[in-house]
Motif scaffolding. Structure first.
Motif, PDB file in Angstrom:
ATOM      1  N   LEU A   1      13.643 -10.673  14.960  1.00  0.00           N
ATOM      2  CA  LEU A   1      14.411 -11.906  15.192  1.00  0.00           C
ATOM      3  C   LEU A   1      15.867 -11.719  14.759  1.00  0.00           C
ATOM      4  CD1 LEU A   1      14.856 -14.895  15.842  1.00  0.00           C
ATOM      5  CD2 LEU A   1      13.872 -15.461  13.608  1.00  0.00           C
TER       6      LEU A   1
ATOM      7  N   TRP B   1      22.905   0.229  18.848  1.00  0.00           N
ATOM      8  CA  TRP B   1      21.824   1.209  19.046  1.00  0.00           C
ATOM      9  C   TRP B   1      22.162   2.058  20.257  1.00  0.00           C
ATOM     10  CZ3 TRP B   1      18.169   2.040  15.419  1.00  0.00           C
ATOM     11  CH2 TRP B   1      17.990   1.054  14.459  1.00  0.00           C
TER      12      TRP B   1
ATOM     13  N   VAL C   1       9.216   3.282  11.800  1.00  0.00           N
ATOM     14  CA  VAL C   1      10.061   2.310  11.078  1.00  0.00           C
ATOM     15  C   VAL C   1       9.382   0.974  11.306  1.00  0.00           C
ATOM     16  CG1 VAL C   1      12.315   1.204  10.888  1.00  0.00           C
ATOM     17  CG2 VAL C   1      12.163   3.615  11.591  1.00  0.00           C
ATOM     18  N   SER C   2       8.923   0.345  10.236  1.00  0.00           N
ATOM     19  CA  SER C   2       8.113  -0.853  10.480  1.00  0.00           C
ATOM     20  C   SER C   2       7.979  -1.739   9.257  1.00  0.00           C
ATOM     21  CB  SER C   2       6.706  -0.388  10.890  1.00  0.00           C
ATOM     22  OG  SER C   2       5.877  -1.475  11.163  1.00  0.00           O
ATOM     23  N   ARG C   3       7.839  -3.027   9.507  1.00  0.00           N
ATOM     24  CA  ARG C   3       7.318  -3.882   8.445  1.00  0.00           C
ATOM     25  C   ARG C   3       5.883  -3.422   8.218  1.00  0.00           C
ATOM     26  NH1 ARG C   3       6.083  -8.795   9.652  1.00  0.00           N
ATOM     27  NH2 ARG C   3       6.249  -8.569  11.895  1.00  0.00           N
TER      28      ARG C   3
ATOM     29  N   SER D   1      16.849   3.902   9.189  1.00  0.00           N
ATOM     30  CA  SER D   1      16.170   3.540  10.440  1.00  0.00           C
ATOM     31  C   SER D   1      16.891   4.178  11.636  1.00  0.00           C
ATOM     32  CB  SER D   1      16.040   2.026  10.599  1.00  0.00           C
ATOM     33  OG  SER D   1      17.272   1.432  10.921  1.00  0.00           O
TER      34      SER D   1
ATOM     35  N   GLY E   1       8.678  -5.925  20.301  1.00  0.00           N
ATOM     36  CA  GLY E   1       8.926  -4.613  19.702  1.00  0.00           C
ATOM     37  C   GLY E   1      10.299  -4.153  20.145  1.00  0.00           C
ATOM     38  N   LEU E   2      11.105  -3.797  19.180  1.00  0.00           N
ATOM     39  CA  LEU E   2      12.440  -3.289  19.515  1.00  0.00           C
ATOM     40  C   LEU E   2      12.511  -1.792  19.299  1.00  0.00           C
ATOM     41  CD1 LEU E   2      14.497  -6.158  17.882  1.00  0.00           C
ATOM     42  CD2 LEU E   2      14.232  -5.716  20.318  1.00  0.00           C
TER      43      LEU E   2
ATOM     44  N   GLY F   1       9.278   1.918   5.662  1.00  0.00           N
ATOM     45  CA  GLY F   1       8.690   0.594   5.796  1.00  0.00           C
ATOM     46  C   GLY F   1       8.523  -0.084   4.459  1.00  0.00           C
ATOM     47  N   SER F   2       8.323  -1.379   4.532  1.00  0.00           N
ATOM     48  CA  SER F   2       7.997  -2.094   3.302  1.00  0.00           C
ATOM     49  C   SER F   2       7.139  -3.288   3.672  1.00  0.00           C
ATOM     50  CB  SER F   2       9.261  -2.554   2.573  1.00  0.00           C
ATOM     51  OG  SER F   2       9.916  -3.511   3.345  1.00  0.00           O
TER      52      SER F   2
ATOM     53  N   GLN G   1      -0.438  -6.537  11.379  1.00  0.00           N
ATOM     54  CA  GLN G   1      -0.156  -6.499  12.806  1.00  0.00           C
ATOM     55  C   GLN G   1       0.246  -5.105  13.306  1.00  0.00           C
ATOM     56  OE1 GLN G   1       3.525  -8.672  13.369  1.00  0.00           O
ATOM     57  NE2 GLN G   1       3.926  -7.629  15.278  1.00  0.00           N
ATOM     58  N   LYS G   2       0.822  -4.290  12.413  1.00  0.00           N
ATOM     59  CA  LYS G   2       1.491  -3.064  12.868  1.00  0.00           C
ATOM     60  C   LYS G   2       0.568  -1.856  13.018  1.00  0.00           C
ATOM     61  CE  LYS G   2       5.542  -5.036  13.117  1.00  0.00           C
ATOM     62  NZ  LYS G   2       6.285  -5.175  14.377  1.00  0.00           N
TER      63      LYS G   2
ATOM     64  N   GLY H   1      10.787   0.662   1.468  1.00  0.00           N
ATOM     65  CA  GLY H   1      11.938  -0.209   1.223  1.00  0.00           C
ATOM     66  C   GLY H   1      12.591  -0.515   2.554  1.00  0.00           C
ATOM     67  N   TYR H   2      13.670  -1.250   2.491  1.00  0.00           N
ATOM     68  CA  TYR H   2      14.424  -1.574   3.710  1.00  0.00           C
ATOM     69  C   TYR H   2      15.692  -0.738   3.704  1.00  0.00           C
ATOM     70  CZ  TYR H   2      16.788  -4.122   7.328  1.00  0.00           C
ATOM     71  OH  TYR H   2      17.439  -4.429   8.489  1.00  0.00           O
TER      72      TYR H   2
ATOM     73  N   MET I   1       4.047   3.466  17.252  1.00  0.00           N
ATOM     74  CA  MET I   1       3.881   2.007  17.106  1.00  0.00           C
ATOM     75  C   MET I   1       2.461   1.627  17.557  1.00  0.00           C
ATOM     76  SD  MET I   1       7.560   0.531  18.419  1.00  0.00           S
ATOM     77  CE  MET I   1       7.349  -1.143  17.838  1.00  0.00           C
TER      78      MET I   1
ATOM     79  N   GLY J   1      13.434  -8.538  10.414  1.00  0.00           N
ATOM     80  CA  GLY J   1      12.692  -7.955  11.532  1.00  0.00           C
ATOM     81  C   GLY J   1      13.425  -8.219  12.834  1.00  0.00           C
TER      82      GLY J   1
HETATM   83  P1  ADP Z   1       9.150  -7.169  13.879  1.00  0.00           P
HETATM   84  O1  ADP Z   1      10.096  -8.224  14.283  1.00  0.00           O
HETATM   85  O2  ADP Z   1       7.717  -7.517  14.071  1.00  0.00           O
HETATM   86  O3  ADP Z   1       9.388  -6.658  12.489  1.00  0.00           O
HETATM   87  P2  ADP Z   1      10.480  -5.475  15.863  1.00  0.00           P
HETATM   88  O4  ADP Z   1      10.126  -4.103  16.387  1.00  0.00           O
HETATM   89  O5  ADP Z   1      10.714  -6.525  16.872  1.00  0.00           O
HETATM   90  O6  ADP Z   1       9.351  -5.885  14.831  1.00  0.00           O
HETATM   91  O7  ADP Z   1      11.811  -5.357  14.989  1.00  0.00           O
HETATM   92  C1  ADP Z   1      11.868  -4.672  13.792  1.00  0.00           C
HETATM   93  C2  ADP Z   1      13.313  -4.467  13.400  1.00  0.00           C
HETATM   94  O8  ADP Z   1      13.369  -4.339  11.984  1.00  0.00           O
HETATM   95  C3  ADP Z   1      13.887  -3.194  13.955  1.00  0.00           C
HETATM   96  O9  ADP Z   1      15.275  -3.314  14.103  1.00  0.00           O
HETATM   97  C4  ADP Z   1      13.541  -2.187  12.852  1.00  0.00           C
HETATM   98  O10 ADP Z   1      14.367  -1.060  12.906  1.00  0.00           O
HETATM   99  C5  ADP Z   1      13.791  -3.011  11.618  1.00  0.00           C
HETATM  100  N1  ADP Z   1      13.046  -2.606  10.435  1.00  0.00           N
HETATM  101  C6  ADP Z   1      11.742  -2.837  10.154  1.00  0.00           C
HETATM  102  N2  ADP Z   1      11.431  -2.334   8.933  1.00  0.00           N
HETATM  103  C7  ADP Z   1      12.549  -1.774   8.450  1.00  0.00           C
HETATM  104  C8  ADP Z   1      12.879  -1.081   7.233  1.00  0.00           C
HETATM  105  N3  ADP Z   1      11.978  -0.878   6.289  1.00  0.00           N
HETATM  106  N4  ADP Z   1      14.142  -0.646   7.073  1.00  0.00           N
HETATM  107  C9  ADP Z   1      15.069  -0.844   8.029  1.00  0.00           C
HETATM  108  N5  ADP Z   1      14.829  -1.486   9.198  1.00  0.00           N
HETATM  109  C10 ADP Z   1      13.588  -1.953   9.397  1.00  0.00           C
END
Ligand code: ADP
Length: 459
Positions: A19, A259, A304-306, A366, A386-387, A334-335, A310-311, A360-361, A378, A17
């Motif tokens: 971090l 990016w 694009v998200s976990r 992304s 949030g990035l 997402g995954s 929270q999301k 998946g990741y 989001m 994520g």
């Molecule tokens: P968090 O740290 O809460 O996951 P952020 O928005 O700060 O949220 O950062 C998420 C990072 O992880 C971004 O770079 C985003 O593109 C990446 N990311 C999240 N899920 C995926 C995924 N399934 N595949 C690729 N990148 C992902």
């Protein structure tokens, strides 16, 4: 200034994520502003050692350490961060780190990060390198400020070192049973009688760090305020208020080498603000990639998200039919939690050919979504920084966000009359508020093409 940056993930080696992104980008930016930086992270089994030129340091092999009642060994590997002379040191201990994922629910999760923290300090000792700042990140490094003031206080190497703890998400607190105190080698009295290590009858690495760090930061000014309230503090608000004079919110930055639509190596057609029409090529490419038919002038929504609570993915559930009744396409990457994965898969079946759920990741995808979507969603319940909304802004992809944490600090709601703003935002955490904001964004998308008065819901 000399900075040791301790982290449990760092792009391009390992990332789950935000971090990971920050740990790859911030040390580089510090280096570019004149700091000497060394990064420390565990050598997880998934890290591709050869791809990144990571090599074992012979003098730092098989170092013994007695921890958690065990005689353990670790070695130190090394490389430099791409594009900067930032040294990266990896703590190698296959017994703990050769597992499927960086974070586990295994019963020795505490030991995995106790080893990491002690081994990092021991490596600094062997390097004889005295950092001015030891920058700790999240609970996985939360005990470093404690160790510096207790078990390692004898070492004059750290005499001038100051610790900074950055909180990337207050929801993850590293809470373990009382028995972990003995494993840590820390004085049990620091836990007993509601001591600084104790948090609701558990040993919390994060709370310990908050109590002992010289300074505390978090990743946006709004989140710094929010986490000191009961609503957003996840139980830590009182602890944080007790340190409020030393707590600061600093907005994360993004790595514009990685990016940047002008040089993104993953996307089909690079572009800038002056050649924004090239986005259309990227949209076609994205849709082709995810098997959705391109429709001229139809906006693509992206996520694009976990997939964690929270999301705000649950906000989509009651309104997905309504959203898909609008003239839009939708791509989600997402995954995470099964309930959200199931919902998204079901939506893909219901809206075949217009909705894609890639579970998946996938780093490449992304980038394709960030460049190819028109509107990026989001709807987070909370969002430390949030990035993705910042990546979207950089790629001319309009964010639709809930006004919380870093989303509130970066996305200014568009005002039709003044034509000001860089995205769309809503306050109330509800499906209705999300739906009306999506509708507003879609209407304005169409009005830019067909003129004022166009209403997507009625077409
Ligand atoms: P968090 O740290 O809460 O996951 P952020 O928005 O700060 O949220 O950062 C998420 C990072 O992880 C971004 O770079 C985003 O593109 C990446 N990311 C999240 N899920 C995926 C995924 N399934 N595949 C690729 N990148 C992902």
């Amino acid at each position: 200034m000399k900075v040791a940056f301790l982290t449990s993930e760092c792009f391009p080696y390992v990332k789950t994520g935000g971090l990971g992104d920050v740990a790859g980008a911030l040390p580089k930016a510090l280096y570019q502003s004149g700091c000497e930086v060394k990064v420390f992270l565990p050598l997880y089994g998934g890290i591709k050692v050869q791809d990144h030129g990571i090599k074992r340091i012979d003098e730092f092999s098989n170092i013994s350490v007695h921890l958690a009642g065990k005689d353990l060994n670790f070695s130190v590997f090394h490389t430099t961060l791409p594009g900067a002379e930032v040294e990266v040191y990896f703590i190698d201990c296959p017994y703990y780190y050769h597992r499927n994922l960086p974070y586990t629910n295994d019963s020795d999760e505490d030991e995995r990060f106790l080893l990491f923290q002690n081994a990092s300090l021991m490596t600094l000792q062997r390097l004889k390198w005295a950092p001015d700042v030891i920058h700790c990140n999240d609970w996985q490094t939360g005990l470093i400020p404690v160790y510096l003031k207790t078990n390692y206080a004898w070492d004059r190497l750290f005499g001038e070192s100051r610790s900074l703890l950055s909180i990337h998400n207050i929801g993850y607190q590293g809470r373990f049973p009382e028995s972990t105190v003995a494993k840590s080698g820390l004085d049990r009295n620091l836990y007993l009688n509601a001591g600084p290590l104790e948090f609701h009858s558990t040993f919390s690495f994060l709370k310990s760090g908050i109590m002992y760090a010289d300074k505390i930061s978090t990743v946006s000014p709004t989140y710094a305020r929010e986490i000191q309230t009961e609503e957003y503090g996840a139980g830590m608000d009182g602890v944080l208020r007790s340190r409020s004079n030393d707590l600061i919110g600093i907005l994360n930055g993004i790595d514009i080498d990685l990016w940047n639509p002008a040089k993104d190596k993953f996307i089909k057609s690079q572009y800038t603000a002056e050649t924004l029409e090239m986005k259309e090529e990227n949209k076609k490419n994205l849709l082709e990639r995810v098997n959705i038919e391109y429709a001229e002038n139809q906006p693509v929504l992206g996520i694009v998200s976990r997939l964690a609570g929270q999301k705000g993915i649950n906000l989509l559930q009651p309104i997905i039919n309504h959203i898909m009744s609008l003239p839009v396409r939708f791509v989600v990457l997402g995954s995470g939690e099964e309930q959200y994965e199931q919902f998204l898969s079901a939506a893909e079946s219901s809206f075949e050919g217009r909705f894609c759920a890639y579970l998946g990741y996938n780093n490449e995808l992304s980038h394709l979504i960030t460049a190819g979507a028109d509107i990026f969603l989001m709807p987070s319940r909370y969002e430390p920084c949030g990035l993705n909304q910042m990546y979207s802004l950089r790629y001319g992809t309009v964010p639709v966000v809930r006004k919380t944490g870093g989303l509130a600090d970066t996305v200014m709601d568009y005002h039709e009359y003044y034509e000001k703003g860089n995205g769309f935002s809503f306050n109330e955490y509800s499906s209705a508020a999300l739906l009306s904001t999506i509708q507003r964004a879609v209407d304005i998308y169409y009005q830019k093409i067909y003129g004022a008065g166009y209403n997507a819901a009625e077409c």
